[in-house]
Write an enzyme that holds these catalytic residues in place. Structure first.
Site, PDB file in Angstrom:
ATOM      1  N   ARG A 136       5.194  38.333 -23.509  1.00 31.01           N
ATOM      2  CA  ARG A 136       4.814  37.628 -22.274  1.00 31.01           C
ATOM      3  C   ARG A 136       3.315  37.371 -22.211  1.00 31.01           C
ATOM      4  O   ARG A 136       2.867  36.324 -21.737  1.00 31.01           O
ATOM      5  CB  ARG A 136       5.297  38.414 -21.064  1.00 31.01           C
ATOM      6  CG  ARG A 136       6.825  38.442 -21.069  1.00 31.01           C
ATOM      7  CD  ARG A 136       7.373  39.104 -19.870  1.00 31.01           C
ATOM      8  NE  ARG A 136       8.814  39.256 -19.986  1.00 31.01           N
ATOM      9  CZ  ARG A 136       9.595  39.635 -18.994  1.00 31.01           C
ATOM     10  NH1 ARG A 136       9.073  39.889 -17.818  1.00 31.01           N
ATOM     11  NH2 ARG A 136      10.884  39.772 -19.172  1.00 31.01           N
ATOM     12  N   ASP A 172      11.061  37.633  -2.434  1.00 27.54           N
ATOM     13  CA  ASP A 172      10.708  38.090  -3.779  1.00 27.54           C
ATOM     14  C   ASP A 172       9.182  38.070  -3.883  1.00 27.54           C
ATOM     15  O   ASP A 172       8.500  37.359  -3.145  1.00 27.54           O
ATOM     16  CB  ASP A 172      11.323  37.174  -4.855  1.00 27.54           C
ATOM     17  CG  ASP A 172      11.454  37.896  -6.204  1.00 27.54           C
ATOM     18  OD1 ASP A 172      12.567  38.337  -6.546  1.00 27.54           O
ATOM     19  OD2 ASP A 172      10.426  38.028  -6.906  1.00 27.54           O
TER      20      ASP A 172
END
Ligand SMILES: C[S@@+](CC[C@H](N)C(=O)[O-])C[C@H]1O[C@@H](n2cnc3c(N)ncnc32)[C@H](O)[C@@H]1O
Length: 275
Positions: free
Chosen positions: A41, A146
């Site tokens: 990532r 979220d």
């Protein structure tokens, strides 16, 4: 932590910085075993930003709030699907809706905490519709939150690849999901009347919660698994305070409220009742 010849160098010190950063900003506990995942990532971000050294990317994070948000987004795990862990949707439809009808509730309030790209809250909406909840109650409020701003944007748009249909039980398709046409060919979308009843908000579960009203159901599934034990315990206490008397809590299949938890009764299948 050696992955052989790597495109970028990510030293132990760099990895420790990433561990510290995501714990501070999201409560996520990245173990040393997650090095390969983090490397993947981080490299994607470094390629995107056209930097060759992690130290340069770190400077960007340290000097820019928007890059901090982007890096948090890059490090969260957002795996989800429609009707994931279906027993919760069955319980909502076959147990909670009839219970609320018996209690002559007018308003029903649900919170999907850690909703990712929206499949979870839309599945709750579809299950509520299937149970005729919108005829029984004058208001059905579903809050979906979220931390990750990218997944929230996807959730709000409510558009998914057609393959997502595979995880939606056939009897829930009609009236709840529509197939896309024209530029949306090959996509499905949640029906507008359901979508309009979901309120999506960005919320970090570790920070203060602005909601003043309590909920009848809180669903926080496959989120706490990424937190350390102390943070999990704190969250369970806060969820309890945020629930109405007799309210329900759904958590993920590999999560638990803790063996010494006195606030909830476990009804099985990771369904908890506030005592
Ligand atoms: C694996 S997904 C679970 C999605 C859905 N609940 C499900 O079970 O399918 C976990 C979600 O939790 C979110 N998350 C992680 N840390 C968070 C935090 N501190 N506050 C709010 N959401 C967080 C991630 O962004 C991610 O979208």
């Amino acid at each position: 932590m050696n992955l052989g010849k790597q495109e970028f160098e990510l030293t132990e010190k760099d990895f420790k910085f990433v561990q510290w950063f995501i714990h501070k900003n999201a409560g996520i506990h990245l173990t040393d075993q997650k090095y390969a995942m983090v490397y993947g990532r981080v490299s994607r971000k470094m390629r995107e930003k056209k930097v060759g050294r992690f130290a340069d990317y770190r400077k960007m994070i340290e000097h820019s709030k928007s890059e901090q948000i982007a890096f948090v987004n890059a490090l969260t795990t957002n795996k989800t699907s429609f009707f994931r862990e279906q027993h919760h949707f069955d319980y909502l439809e076959k147990t909670l809706v009839p219970k609320w009808v018996n209690q002559r509730k007018q308003e029903v309030r649900i919170w999907s905490a850690g909703c990712s790209t929206g499949e979870e809250p839309y599945s709750y909406m579809a299950a509520l519709n299937h149970a005729n909840a919108f005829e029984h109650f004058s208001k059905v409020a579903l809050l979906a939150t979220d931390l990750d701003t990218n997944v929230l944007a996807h959730a709000k748009a409510g558009v998914y690849d057609e393959e997502a249909i595979d995880s939606i039980p056939k009897s829930y398709l009609k009236g709840n999901f529509v197939k896309g046409k024209g530029e949306f060919l090959g996509k499905i979308k949640c029906a507008v009347k359901l979508q309009q009843q979901v309120v999506f908000k960005q919320l970090n579960l570790l920070e203060s919660w602005p909601m003043t009203k309590k909920f009848d159901l809180i669903s926080c599934r496959n989120v706490m698994i990424y937190f350390d034990k102390e943070t999990q315990k704190l969250l369970i206490d806060r969820f309890c305070q945020q629930l109405n008397e007799g309210g329900s809590l759904f958590i993920g299949h590999s999560e638990s409220v803790g063996a010494d938890c006195q606030q909830f009764e476990h009804l099985g299948n990771t369904i908890y009742l506030k005592l």
